[in-house]
Structure formats: structure tokens, C-alpha cells
Enzyme design. Structure first.
Site, mmCIF file in Angstrom:
data_model
loop_
_atom_site.group_PDB
_atom_site.id
_atom_site.type_symbol
_atom_site.label_atom_id
_atom_site.label_comp_id
_atom_site.label_asym_id
_atom_site.label_seq_id
_atom_site.Cartn_x
_atom_site.Cartn_y
_atom_site.Cartn_z
ATOM 1 C CG ASP A 98 35.004 2.286 -15.737
ATOM 2 O OD1 ASP A 98 36.193 2.208 -16.068
ATOM 3 O OD2 ASP A 98 34.162 2.951 -16.375
ATOM 4 C CB SER A 99 39.602 -1.492 -15.657
ATOM 5 O OG SER A 99 40.138 -1.079 -14.417
ATOM 6 C CG ASP A 151 36.896 5.137 -13.672
ATOM 7 O OD1 ASP A 151 37.030 6.286 -14.142
ATOM 8 O OD2 ASP A 151 37.561 4.156 -14.059
ATOM 9 C CE LYS A 166 39.926 7.180 -14.629
ATOM 10 N NZ LYS A 166 39.110 6.759 -15.790
ATOM 11 C CD GLU A 200 35.954 6.267 -19.666
ATOM 12 O OE1 GLU A 200 35.325 6.141 -20.738
ATOM 13 O OE2 GLU A 200 36.394 5.304 -19.032
ATOM 14 C CD GLU A 219 42.370 3.958 -21.734
ATOM 15 O OE1 GLU A 219 41.672 4.472 -20.834
ATOM 16 O OE2 GLU A 219 42.281 2.760 -22.077
HETATM 17 O O1 KIV Z 1 39.209 1.984 -15.309
HETATM 18 C C1 KIV Z 1 40.430 2.053 -15.471
HETATM 19 O O2 KIV Z 1 41.193 1.151 -15.116
HETATM 20 C C2 KIV Z 1 40.961 3.247 -16.090
HETATM 21 C C3 KIV Z 1 42.428 3.251 -16.420
HETATM 22 C C4 KIV Z 1 42.656 2.415 -17.595
HETATM 23 C C5 KIV Z 1 42.967 4.621 -16.573
HETATM 24 O O3 KIV Z 1 40.270 4.169 -16.350
#
Ligand code: KIV
Length: 253
Positions: A42-43, A81, A110, A112, A179
Site C-alpha cells: 500500500d506504499s 497489502d 499482509k 499491519e 519495519e
Molecule cells: O507497503 C509497503 O511497501 C510495505 C513495505 C514497506 C514493507 O509494507
């Protein structure tokens, strides 16, 4: 590539190389370079959309980028994500959002979060959805945390991270992203867990490394823990190969 093979790599002490990716052309290139694992992170909210945080990414947006990535790959392990607000409400709703992402081509989702996610991780994994947990700096919680910082420096935070990581593994998580975790804490977690750990800004004592693709291409923010691999390469392909080799040979970070 699959999660069993990633776990075998941990057991064989072979490092795992992971990068984020958001489109099919780069995904095909990463596969040709034999990257172990792609994260549709989600970056993308920050690097693709240009937003200030990752909080703006919707389920439809990440699904669109996931489909672009899987159109460019055939056997690379792809993790996606779960965007902010798609997994917080309850395990049932989370399952249906995660199932949409699995149907769109992901092999793992994934999430968080810490102890509050244990029930959800167990709910998903017992129903066939592989889960990667994410601890330490949680970008989706930036407004609660206040700013990007290291985690695990105090004894209390170190203990809490090790305990939470163990609980998430026991709940069924099969991979763990760390992270901005202090290297000593990452090491402790990596030694205690049977599942692989993949670090970003968390030192060398992890089972693998992940970076945002644009950071190794030198077009992201100049982050202290990232490295521009393009400046010493003759092509984008060589840049990616150099990143993978540096991770495998423990020359990065
Ligand atoms: O969204 C992302 O790019 C991430 C990485 C920084 C691990 O979660």
C-alpha cells in the site's frame, strides 16, 4: 515459489529478496531476475498516487495494481497489502476482503498490527488464506505513532515485539515483515520464530530484505536504510540483479 520454499530458505539460511511492485512491466522484469517475492504494497498510495500516507489506498485500488502485477508474473510469489480499513472491523469482513484479493491473484495477504489482530490471523489462516504479519513501524498507524521511528529500543518494546511475533506465529501467520525494528530485536525474533522474517530498515539479522522498488531505482525519498542500486548499474535489470545479489550475499543492508 511458495511459502513452503520461503520457509525452507530460512532453514537453509538462504536470504529472501523481496521488492514492492505495482505494475506488470516491472513484475515481469522482477520475475526474469528471479526475485523470490513481490509485495503489492500500500506504499503505492505514496509512490504511485503521490499521497502523504498509505491511508488513502482503497481495496479496489490495490486490487487493480495486484491484477497488473499478476498479469506480468507466472510463478513469482505475490503478497498483497490489505489496505487500511479493510481488516479492522471484524474477522468475517476481513475474510471477504482477503478472499477478493486472493481471487485477484495474490498468494498471501499482509496485515499491519499487533495483538488485536490475533483473532483475525487465526480466522483467515484456518480458512485457507495465508497471512504475512507486519510489526514495528506501522505506516497505517502513522497518525497514532506521530512520526517514522525505530521500534524495540527499550526493554519493554523489545519484549512486547518478541511476544507479539510469537503469538502471531502461533495464530497461523507464515511470514513476518519487520519495519524499522532495532537489529537486536529483529535477531531475537528471527531466532525464536520458525517462520521467515523479512526486514526493512531492521538490520541484517533477518531471513530476508524488502524495499520499495522505486527506492532501489533512486527515485524515491532518500531514506537512510534504502540504497540506490541503479547508480552503479548499466540497466534497470542489472540494478535489480545487484539488489538481489547484495541481499543473498548479505552485502545489503
Ligand atoms: O507497503 C509497503 O511497501 C510495505 C513495505 C514497506 C514493507 O509494507
Amino acid at each position: 515459489m511458495n511459502i513452503k520454499e520461503l520457509t525452507s530458505k530460512k532453514n537453509r539460511k538462504e536470504k529472501i529478496a523481496m521488492l514492492t511492485c505495482y505494475d506488470s512491466a516491472f513484475a515481469a522484469l522482477l520475475e526474469r531476475c528471479k526475485l523470490d517475492c513481490i509485495l503489492v504494497g500500500d506504499s503505492l498510495g505514496m509512490v504511485i498516487k503521490g499521497d502523504k500516507t498509505t491511508l488513502t489506498v482503497s481495496l479496489d485500488e490495490i486490487k487493480y495494481h495486484l491484477k497488473c502485477v499478476t498479469a506480468g508474473t507466472s510463478d513469482t510469489f505475490v503478497i498483497v497489502d490489505m489496505p487500511f480499513s479493510t481488516f479492522q472491523e471484524n474477522p468475517e469482513k476481513t475474510f471477504s476482503h482477503a478472499a477478493e484479493l486472493m481471487a485477484a491473484g495474490a498468494q498471501m495477504v499482509k496485515v499491519e498490527g499487533e495483538e488485536w489482530l490475533l483473532e483475525t490471523v487465526e480466522f483467515l489462516t484456518t480458512r485457507g488464506i495465508p497471512v504475512c504479519s507486519h510489526l514495528g513501524m506501522l505506516p497505517q498507524s502513522i497518525h497514532k505513532i506521530g512520526s517514522y521511528r525505530k521500534f524495540g529500543s527499550s526493554e519493554k518494546e523489545n519484549e512486547s515485539l518478541v511476544n507479539t511475533a510469537t503469538s502471531l506465529e502461533n495464530a497461523g501467520a507464515e511470514l513476518l515483515v519487520l519495519e524499522l525494528v532495532e537489529p537486536a530485536t529483529s535477531k531475537q525474533i528471527t531466532e525464536v520464530l520458525k517462520i521467515p522474517t523479512v526486514g526493512i530498515g531492521s538490520g541484517n539479522f533477518v531471513d530476508g530484505q524488502v524495499l520499495v522498488l522505486y527506492d532501489i531505482l533512486g527515485i524515491g525519498d532518500k531514506l537512510s536504510f534504502a540504497r540506490d542500486f541503479l547508480s552503479d548499474a548499466n540497466s534497470v535489470e542489472e540494478c535489480i540483479m545487484n539488489y538481489i545479489q547484495a541481499v543473498k550475499e548479505e552485502r545489503f543492508p
